[in-house]
Scaffold this motif. Sequence first.
Motif, mmCIF file in Angstrom:
data_model
loop_
_atom_site.group_PDB
_atom_site.id
_atom_site.type_symbol
_atom_site.label_atom_id
_atom_site.label_comp_id
_atom_site.label_asym_id
_atom_site.label_seq_id
_atom_site.Cartn_x
_atom_site.Cartn_y
_atom_site.Cartn_z
ATOM 1 N N VAL A 13 1.033 -1.167 0.089
ATOM 2 C CA VAL A 13 0.151 0.047 0.027
ATOM 3 C C VAL A 13 0.804 1.269 -0.037
ATOM 4 O O VAL A 13 0.506 2.236 -0.753
ATOM 5 N N LEU A 14 2.060 1.180 0.770
ATOM 6 C CA LEU A 14 2.664 2.503 0.999
ATOM 7 C C LEU A 14 3.637 2.693 -0.573
ATOM 8 O O LEU A 14 3.631 3.775 -0.886
ATOM 9 N N MET A 16 2.424 1.558 -3.573
ATOM 10 C CA MET A 16 1.478 1.970 -4.682
ATOM 11 C C MET A 16 0.947 3.617 -4.190
ATOM 12 O O MET A 16 0.694 4.315 -5.232
ATOM 13 N N SER A 17 0.941 4.078 -3.198
ATOM 14 C CA SER A 17 0.617 5.411 -2.876
ATOM 15 C C SER A 17 1.644 6.165 -3.232
ATOM 16 O O SER A 17 1.200 7.277 -3.858
ATOM 17 N N LEU A 20 1.424 6.585 -6.953
ATOM 18 C CA LEU A 20 0.256 7.418 -7.620
ATOM 19 C C LEU A 20 0.726 8.844 -7.244
ATOM 20 O O LEU A 20 0.501 9.635 -8.183
ATOM 21 N N ILE A 21 1.472 9.099 -6.043
ATOM 22 C CA ILE A 21 1.814 10.528 -6.035
ATOM 23 C C ILE A 21 2.922 10.910 -7.211
ATOM 24 O O ILE A 21 2.829 11.968 -7.638
#
Length: 116
Positions: A13-14, A16-17, A20-21
């Motif tokens: 999750v980290l 992927m985030s 995305l950023i």
Amino acid sequence: MPDAVRTSAVRAVLIMSLTLIQAMVAFLCTLTGSWLAFPMVLGGVAGTVVATWSVLDVWVTRQVWNQRNGVVSVPSSTARRMRRERRRARRSARTAERDGTGIRQRREKSGDLSRA
């Protein structure tokens, strides 16, 4: 969720985030015509590969954990039934023990029948 799977899921999750950023920054740099756009796009592609790898890591870690430790599930009706049977057996053993060594039993065995 087991600890190993949870750890890899949080990591995914980290990653992927952050990807995305990075993609959003690359898009905005491209819109403004900044020189940073090309390196950010390359970083975004690399981040996408890493994010995909991390999601696959979650899946593989989960499969390995299930294979080694069995499937974690909520107690099924079978498990409940077995627990109930064990509880009944313990209760009946306790009551049988109590009945066999009660005060009346001891008095009757010793021959003291003054209190009946």
